[in-house]
Design a protein around this motif. Structure first.
Motif: not given
Length: 66
Positions: A10-11, A14
């Motif tokens: 997810l990082t 992002a």
């Protein structure tokens, strides 16, 4: 799946999304290196590494960082 296993992708997603958004809203005349077509190829085909390159060498300098 642990929390860490979920946060890492997810990082990465992002950061990649931010770089794509920043690139899409940057005028080609303000880019420090390469042209728009080269940056599209770098961002799409190298994913997170292309995003890091954009942040370090492609993104325009802001007045407060001079």
């Amino acid at each position: 799946m642990t929390l860490v296993q979920a946060l890492v992708p997810l990082t990465v997603l992002a950061v990649f999304g931010f770089c794509l958004h920043d690139f899409a809203h940057t005028d080609e005349a303000q880019m420090r290196t390469y042209n728009r077509q080269v940056w599209v190829l770098l961002l799409v085909f190298t994913n997170i590494f292309g995003g890091m390159l954009w942040m370090v060498v492609g993104r325009p300098e802001h007045p407060h960082r001079r």
